[in-house]
Enzyme design. Structure first.
Site, short mmCIF file in Angstrom:
data_model
loop_
_atom_site.label_atom_id
_atom_site.label_comp_id
_atom_site.label_asym_id
_atom_site.label_seq_id
_atom_site.Cartn_x
_atom_site.Cartn_y
_atom_site.Cartn_z
N LEU A 86 0.83 -1.21 0.00
CA LEU A 86 0.00 0.00 0.00
C LEU A 86 0.86 1.26 0.00
O LEU A 86 0.87 2.01 0.96
CB LEU A 86 -0.93 0.00 1.21
CG LEU A 86 -1.98 1.09 1.14
CD1 LEU A 86 -3.09 0.71 0.20
CD2 LEU A 86 -2.54 1.39 2.53
N GLY A 87 1.57 1.48 -1.11
CA GLY A 87 2.27 2.75 -1.28
C GLY A 87 1.30 3.71 -1.95
O GLY A 87 0.08 3.51 -1.93
N ARG A 88 1.86 4.73 -2.60
CA ARG A 88 1.00 5.72 -3.26
C ARG A 88 0.19 5.10 -4.39
O ARG A 88 -0.98 5.43 -4.58
CB ARG A 88 1.83 6.90 -3.76
CG ARG A 88 2.17 7.88 -2.62
CD ARG A 88 2.96 9.06 -3.13
NE ARG A 88 2.46 9.64 -4.37
CZ ARG A 88 1.48 10.53 -4.45
NH1 ARG A 88 0.90 10.94 -3.35
NH2 ARG A 88 1.12 11.02 -5.61
N ILE A 89 0.81 4.21 -5.14
CA ILE A 89 0.09 3.61 -6.27
C ILE A 89 -1.05 2.72 -5.76
O ILE A 89 -2.19 2.83 -6.21
CB ILE A 89 1.05 2.81 -7.19
CG1 ILE A 89 2.09 3.75 -7.80
CG2 ILE A 89 0.27 2.10 -8.30
CD1 ILE A 89 3.21 3.07 -8.58
N THR A 149 1.55 -4.68 -12.01
CA THR A 149 2.18 -3.50 -12.63
C THR A 149 3.39 -3.08 -11.79
O THR A 149 3.85 -1.94 -11.89
CB THR A 149 1.19 -2.30 -12.70
OG1 THR A 149 0.64 -2.08 -11.40
CG2 THR A 149 0.07 -2.54 -13.69
N ARG A 207 6.87 -5.19 -10.43
CA ARG A 207 8.08 -5.69 -11.07
C ARG A 207 7.87 -7.16 -11.37
O ARG A 207 7.28 -7.89 -10.55
CB ARG A 207 9.31 -5.52 -10.15
CG ARG A 207 9.87 -4.10 -10.12
CD ARG A 207 10.52 -3.72 -11.46
NE ARG A 207 11.13 -2.41 -11.44
CZ ARG A 207 10.54 -1.27 -11.85
NH1 ARG A 207 9.31 -1.31 -12.31
NH2 ARG A 207 11.19 -0.13 -11.83
N GLU A 234 12.09 -9.86 -18.25
CA GLU A 234 11.82 -8.78 -19.19
C GLU A 234 13.03 -8.45 -20.08
O GLU A 234 14.14 -8.35 -19.53
CB GLU A 234 11.47 -7.56 -18.33
CG GLU A 234 10.48 -6.66 -18.95
CD GLU A 234 9.89 -5.72 -17.91
OE1 GLU A 234 9.32 -6.18 -16.91
OE2 GLU A 234 10.00 -4.52 -18.13
N HIS A 278 5.35 -3.11 -20.29
CA HIS A 278 5.87 -2.21 -19.25
C HIS A 278 5.59 -0.73 -19.61
O HIS A 278 6.51 0.08 -19.70
CB HIS A 278 7.38 -2.45 -19.03
CG HIS A 278 7.85 -2.03 -17.66
ND1 HIS A 278 8.91 -2.62 -17.02
CD2 HIS A 278 7.40 -1.05 -16.82
CE1 HIS A 278 9.10 -2.04 -15.85
NE2 HIS A 278 8.20 -1.08 -15.70
N ILE A 279 4.31 -0.45 -19.77
CA ILE A 279 3.92 0.92 -20.18
C ILE A 279 3.04 1.60 -19.14
O ILE A 279 2.42 2.63 -19.43
CB ILE A 279 3.17 0.92 -21.54
CG1 ILE A 279 2.01 -0.07 -21.51
CG2 ILE A 279 4.13 0.62 -22.68
CD1 ILE A 279 1.06 0.07 -22.70
#
Ligand code: DGY
Length: 325
Positions: A155-158, A236, A238, A267, A285-286
């Site tokens: 639970l970071g900003r994203i 989304t 790593r 990747e 990875h966009i």
């Protein structure tokens, strides 16, 4: 007068480069490909400041090749490509680009969630192939998202922004992290649970952790087995956070309903079998690739470099210890 030299390992949006050009001698690697190790080393030898991408491995050898290197500015928020510990031991600030790409990644996470659950890719292929002949009551049946449960791992900003969007759509949120966030829980009626409880209860599991030794293969066959058969996995963060081989097996055996991935374990290589599956959606990875985010990332990277070259502290250092030690 001698201008400081900045080497940029790939063409990035102009805004940051223009800022740098105002007072630095800037060389941008001109080819439209990932820079080779040899060309990277040549650039590092030449420059005072390096602006690199997540595709470059910035290890001890890179730092040792130029004892006068003043800063490494990574054009990404993630920094698992850089040996930060070694940079710190050399007192070289390493910077990333926080605070400008979180909305983009959260939007892409949601786009993936909608695309995989609503079978958008399959339905598009079907329609283009001229297979839509009449309206059918059972054609491309999908789960309603409202009322379902989203499990956020990290639970970071994203992760918080993804939760905000979910709640606006009537989706319940559970989350797990190394620490609880009670104001988040109050704001979004979110429940803090263990990873195991999250996997067993979520209809959609979304990953938002950095890649660390402790998060490598955070999702493997054991975890996939714990998920509901009707659940979807979205990544989304790593690639190596997920054991991709185990994921392919789980998807083949329909142990989970589907997965939507923007990042890959090896990747840009994809694990064999992944592209054959219909219950996956894959993007290259966009997630941060909005015009706004990518310009802002170039400005932050440039401002970090300019600050350090002007004898000031970097704005967004990953290793602020370099200023206290
Ligand atoms: C990051 O910033 O870490 C993304 O993966 C690329 O923008």
């Amino acid at each position: 007068m001698h201008k400081p030299k900045v080497f940029v390992t790939r063409k990035i949006p102009d805004a940051g480069i223009s800022l740098l050009r105002e007072c630095c001698d800037v060389r941008v690697y001109p080819k439209d490909q990932v820079i080779s190790r040899k060309e990277l080393m040549n650039g590092v030898k030449w420059c005072d400041a390096l602006l690199c991408l997540l595709t470059e491995k910035i290890d001890k050898e890179v730092f040792d090749t130029n004892p006068h290197l003043k800063i490494i500015a990574n054009y990404a928020v993630g920094f698992d490509n850089i040996d930060v510990k070694y940079a710190t031991s050399k007192r070289i600030p390493v910077t990333n680009t926080p605070g400008v790409l979180e909305d983009a990644v959260a939007e892409h996470t949601f786009a993936l969630l909608l695309t995989i659950t609503k079978k958008i890719v399959e339905a598009d292929t079907f329609t283009r192939a001229g297979k839509y002949r009449f309206w059918e009551p059972l054609l491309f049946i999908s789960p309603q998202l409202k009322g379902k449960t989203l499990g956020i791992i990290g639970l970071g900003r994203i992760g918080s922004l993804v939760a905000e969007k979910a709640v606006a759509m009537g989706i319940k949120v559970i989350y797990t992290d190394i620490q609880r966030n009670s104001s988040f829980e109050r704001q979004f009626h979110a429940r803090f649970v263990s990873k195991e409880v999250l996997l067993e209860n979520a209809d959609f599991v979304s990953l938002h952790v950095p890649l660390l030794p402790s998060t490598h293969h955070l999702i493997g066959s054991k975890e996939l087995n714990m998920m509901k058969k009707t659940a979807y996995l979205i990544n989304t963060s790593r690639g190596p956070v997920v054991d991709e081989k185990a994921l392919v097996q789980a998807l083949k055996k329909k142990m989970i309903a589907g997965a939507a991935l923007d990042v890959y374990e090896f990747e840009p290589k994809l694990t064999s079998g992944l592209t054959k599956l219909r219950n996956v959606v894959l993007t290259p990875h966009i997630a941060s690739a909005t015009r706004e985010a990518r310009q802002a990332m170039s400005i932050i990277a440039a401002k970090n470099i300019l600050a350090v070259l002007n004898g000031k502290k970097a704005l967004t250092p990953i290793n602020p210890e370099v200023y206290t030690k």
